[in-house]
Design a protein around this motif. Structure first.
Motif, PDB file in Angstrom:
ATOM      1  N   LYS A  25       0.572  -0.890  -0.399  1.00  0.00           N
ATOM      2  CA  LYS A  25       0.110   0.319   0.208  1.00  0.00           C
ATOM      3  C   LYS A  25       0.975   1.062   0.073  1.00  0.00           C
ATOM      4  O   LYS A  25       0.720   2.178  -0.390  1.00  0.00           O
ATOM      5  N   ILE A  92      -1.313   3.943  -1.976  1.00  0.00           N
ATOM      6  CA  ILE A  92      -1.990   4.120  -3.379  1.00  0.00           C
ATOM      7  C   ILE A  92      -3.379   4.078  -2.819  1.00  0.00           C
ATOM      8  O   ILE A  92      -3.656   4.252  -4.406  1.00  0.00           O
ATOM      9  N   ALA A  95      -5.556   6.797  -3.630  1.00  0.00           N
ATOM     10  CA  ALA A  95      -5.318   7.526  -5.077  1.00  0.00           C
ATOM     11  C   ALA A  95      -6.582   6.987  -5.801  1.00  0.00           C
ATOM     12  O   ALA A  95      -5.896   5.961  -6.250  1.00  0.00           O
ATOM     13  N   LYS A  96      -7.833   6.710  -5.387  1.00  0.00           N
ATOM     14  CA  LYS A  96      -9.183   6.092  -6.284  1.00  0.00           C
ATOM     15  C   LYS A  96     -10.093   6.923  -7.349  1.00  0.00           C
ATOM     16  O   LYS A  96     -10.764   7.065  -7.367  1.00  0.00           O
ATOM     17  N   THR A  97      -9.474   8.489  -7.408  1.00  0.00           N
ATOM     18  CA  THR A  97     -10.144   9.364  -7.976  1.00  0.00           C
ATOM     19  C   THR A  97     -10.708   8.851  -8.993  1.00  0.00           C
ATOM     20  O   THR A  97     -11.898   9.464  -9.480  1.00  0.00           O
ATOM     21  N   LEU A  98     -10.083   8.303  -9.708  1.00  0.00           N
ATOM     22  CA  LEU A  98     -10.449   7.570 -11.178  1.00  0.00           C
ATOM     23  C   LEU A  98     -11.817   6.729 -11.363  1.00  0.00           C
ATOM     24  O   LEU A  98     -12.228   5.999 -12.391  1.00  0.00           O
ATOM     25  N   GLN A  99     -12.237   5.910  -9.938  1.00  0.00           N
ATOM     26  CA  GLN A  99     -13.009   4.904 -10.246  1.00  0.00           C
ATOM     27  C   GLN A  99     -14.343   5.497 -10.563  1.00  0.00           C
ATOM     28  O   GLN A  99     -14.804   6.560 -10.258  1.00  0.00           O
ATOM     29  N   GLY A 100     -14.927   4.154 -10.885  1.00  0.00           N
ATOM     30  CA  GLY A 100     -16.138   4.170 -12.358  1.00  0.00           C
ATOM     31  C   GLY A 100     -17.382   3.746 -11.144  1.00  0.00           C
ATOM     32  O   GLY A 100     -17.341   3.468 -10.671  1.00  0.00           O
TER      33      GLY A 100
END
Lengths: 100, 690
Positions: A25, A92, A95-100
């Motif tokens: 992580k 890490i 850092a999940k702001t691109l999760q759909g």
């Protein structure tokens, strides 16, 4: 030493590095995993360079890779720093702001 | 088609007399405006102002009268506005004509208006709505002057309607009284019927000649046969206007009811001026009337003269007698128009205006006095209610009101047609010309028209004698019926100076020297010499026969009236039996006929139409609407469940599919790396396998 040994060791280290990259992580640890994978590749180059006694192309290639690894570490650490500044953590998985 | 309003462009120059006439026309309008808007700030609510303004108008009209009679006619025509047609323009004009007849009418209108203003200063004092009275009078005078001055039928029609409207206002002046507002409505509606004919006549003339300018029509008519059926129809239509305004036979029932207005108003409008407007209109359009139309007019006139006179015999209301007498005299004028003797008709209009105004104003004085008597009786504690208009409570006023009596006597003798008075001159002129006309006809039945005229002379003498006796002679029937009234009756006297003065002036104007120096020669009067109708010269025989007959018939009528009523002064009620009595007292059941044969069918039809409208037309519309709503509901259902449903299904499915793939999109970089590695491995395995 036979080529076989080199390849097996390199593959083991590559897999270890890959596991570190995929599992750890802490972002710094992930970077370290990448270094490990690079060095596993280097081992392969060394192993294969025994078939090129005159030119030592494999070992010279390693020098390039080391330089690139150093540059990559600098860029990677800068990214880690920015990541930390942005998310206030080095984890890490946060850092999940691109999760759909 | 565009409409242009162009500025007034003079087609010929406006001379001094025309300018004066315009000022004269606008003076009463000014008076109306001042009094209507500022009346309450003026001393005495502005009545003095109104009287002064109308006095100036009278002086102007007398000046114009003298000017035209010693000089020339004046004519002025100007463009009002234009309408663009596909080819060229339609020009609307207005025009003013000052000829011997119109200036005579100017003098009559302004002079009687002045007399009525003076009289009203005293008569109307302290009455309800006093502030509104003088503006209305001024508005009426303005409209009437407009009719007189205009030489354009369209403008004339506009003023004609204004006259009808101001008459409506004045009849309904005491509108709190139900009978007054009903009478005003009745007068307005009856006039409306006549005006419908008028407007039809205007439309026909316009469609045929493209102008309503009388002077142009006159020129164009020289090339068209008068017996053209459309032209005759137009003539009948215009005559319908006269029927309404001048209260001729089928439309005469409104005038007696119009007596609900104040008495000076009756004198001005319903005796001297407005009702004479119909006769004046006939004079204006005389040139386009064909012989059959004229015959029709003569018959209507003779019939009205006779019917009005018969109805006057049995009236007990002092004003209603005079109203029916007015109808009868207007019938004379219309009859004279019909036989082509427009000079005689206008002459009678002139003399009638003075003596009938005098009669009405004197009757007003009597009513005023009866009112005083009643008021005094009330203050003395004698509560005896009686109508102040009812002649059955009058009598014996001759000694109490000598001036009123003298004026009344002179005007009555003039109306009956006794020599030495103006009425004799004009009535004889009419009768001689009518007789003359009949003698030139091939149809012997046409002698019925002068015969009706002569019989009317007799009846006129009878009913006027009856009225004179009932009002002024004998002893007071009020005192006989109710002796306690004696004290109040003793105090009865002539009215004040403002009321007496008009009576005296008008009575003087009913004497023969004003019109002709020879009391037996109508043809020698200044009016007949100046305005003479072309036609057959009267046979000399009629010149002696007709006056002789009228004198005889008049004397007979007066004698019979004296015999019948002088003895019976004490009886309050007359015998009420008999078919003829009922016919006369109910004005030939005209109101009954109107109610049962016009009003009821119209209401019945309206009712049926209403039901048809409600049931059939509304029903069709409603079913149509309901069908629409049902279709709309079905459409809404299809829209909601079929169209929307398929869209929803699609979105649902795509949502589900998207959800399936969404799960892979974790956002974590490590999972992406994992996919990458997995993919590379898969590709490697594929490559190695092959």
């Amino acid at each position: 030493m036979v080529l076989h040994t080199y390849l097996l060791l390199a593959a083991a280290i590559f897999c270890l590095g890959l596991c570190v990259v995929l599992i750890k992580k802490n972002t710094v640890m992930v970077l370290m995993g990448i270094e490990l994978m690079l060095n596993a590749v280097n081992l392969n180059f060394i192993g294969f360079s025994q078939f090129d006694q005159n030119l030592m192309q494999g070992q010279f290639f390693i020098l390039f890779i080391l330089v690139i690894a150093a540059a990559e570490a600098a860029v990677g650490l800068a990214i880690v720093l920015n990541l930390y500044n942005h998310f206030k953590t080095a984890d890490i998985s946060e850092a999940k702001t691109l999760q759909g | 088609m565009g409409i242009f309003l162009s500025k007034l462009a003079t087609t010929n120059t406006m001379d001094f007399q025309i300018q004066l006439a315009l000022v004269l026309l606008l003076l009463p309008l000014l008076s109306f405006a001042i009094l209507f808007f500022l009346g309450k700030y003026l001393p005495r609510k502005g009545d003095i102002t109104a009287t002064l303004l109308i006095g100036i108008a009278t002086l102007l009209s007398i000046y114009l009268f003298v000017d035209v009679y010693t000089g020339y006619d004046h004519y002025f025509q100007a463009e009002w506005f234009k309408l663009i047609k596909p080819e060229g323009y339609t020009t609307f004009t207005f025009s003013i004509l000052l000829n011997k007849v119109s200036v005579m009418m100017l003098v009559v209108v302004t002079f009687i208006a002045l007399m009525v203003h003076l009289y009203s200063l005293e008569y109307m004092e302290g009455k309800r709505n006093y502030q509104r009275y003088f503006p209305y009078l001024a508005l009426f005078t303005f409209s009437m002057l407009g009719i007189v001055l205009s030489d354009n039928l369209l403008i004339m029609f506009v003023f004609w309607e204004l006259v009808g409207f101001s008459s409506y206002l004045l009849i309904g002046f005491w509108f709190e009284k139900d009978s007054a507002s009903q009478a005003a409505k009745k007068a307005f509606l009856f006039n409306r019927v006549g005006d419908f004919g008028f407007i039809c006549g205007l439309l026909i003339l316009w469609s045929k000649f493209d102008t309503l300018e009388l002077s142009i029509l006159k020129e164009q008519l020289t090339s068209v046969a008068l017996t053209d059926p459309m032209l005759m129809l137009a003539g009948i239509g215009l005559f319908c206007g006269t029927l309404g305004k001048s209260a001729q036979f089928p439309l005469m029932a409104w005038l007696p009811d119009a007596m609900e207005g104040p008495t000076p108003v009756s004198a001005l409008i319903h005796a001297a001026t407005m009702v004479a407007a119909g006769v004046y209109l006939l004079f204006k359009i005389f040139f386009l009337l064909a012989l059959p139309v004229l015959d029709f007019i003569a018959i209507i006139g003779a019939l009205t003269a006779l019917m009005g006179a018969i109805a006057a015999i049995t009236q007990n209301d002092i004003k209603k007698v005079l109203a029916f007498s007015t109808i009868s005299q207007l019938g004379y004028m219309v009859m004279a128009m019909g036989v082509g003797a427009y000079d005689a008709a206008l002459f009678h209009l002139l003399t009638h205006a003075f003596f009938k105004a005098c009669l009405f104003l004197s009757a007003g004085a009597v009513i005023h006095e009866m009112h005083h008597i009643q008021k005094e009786m009330f203050s003395q504690g004698h509560y005896f209610e009686f109508s102040t208009l009812d002649m059955r409570f009058m009598g014996g006023l001759r000694k109490k009101m000598p001036v009123t009596f003298m004026a009344y006597l002179i005007a009555t003798l003039s109306l009956i047609g006794v020599p030495l008075f103006s009425g004799f001159l004009s009535k004889d002129a009419i009768l001689i010309k009518t007789m003359d006309w009949a003698s030139y006809q091939t149809n012997p039945f046409k002698y019925l028209i002068p015969a009706a005229g002569l019989i009317t002379v007799f009846i006129t003498a009878f009913y006027m004698g009856r009225q004179l006796i009932m009002v002024f002679f004998g002893a007071s029937r009020l005192v006989q019926k109710y002796p306690a009234a004696g004290k109040a009756f003793d105090h009865a006297s002539d009215p004040g100076i403002f009321m007496k003065l008009p009576l005296l002036i008008l009575a003087t104007l009913s004497l023969f020297p004003i019109f002709s120096f020879n009391p037996f020669d109508a043809a020698g009067s200044w009016f007949m010499l100046n305005v003479s109708a072309p036609g057959n010269h009267a046979e000399l025989l009629f010149h002696y026969l007709v006056p002789f007959a009228t004198i005889l018939l008049g004397a007979l009528g007066l004698f019979l009236a004296w015999k019948k009523y002088a003895q019976a002064t004490s009886s309050l009620a007359e015998k009420k039996e008999g078919f003829w009595y009922a016919l006369s007292a109910n004005n030939f059941y005209q109101d009954y006929a109107t109610k049962h044969y016009i009003e009821k069918p119209v209401l019945w039809m309206a009712n049926k139409m209403h039901i048809t409208d409600q049931k059939v037309i509304d029903g069709v519309l409603h079913s149509f609407v309901i069908t629409q709503v049902i279709i709309a509901h079905i459409a809404a259902f299809v829209d909601k469940y079929v169209i929307d449903g398929s869209i929803h299904l699609l979105t649902y499915l795509s949502g589900k599919v998207a959800d399936l793939f969404r799960k892979w999109q974790t956002g974590g970089i490590q999972s992406y790396v994992f996919y990458m590695i997995a993919a590379i491995l898969a590709i490697l395995i594929l490559i190695i396998k092959n």
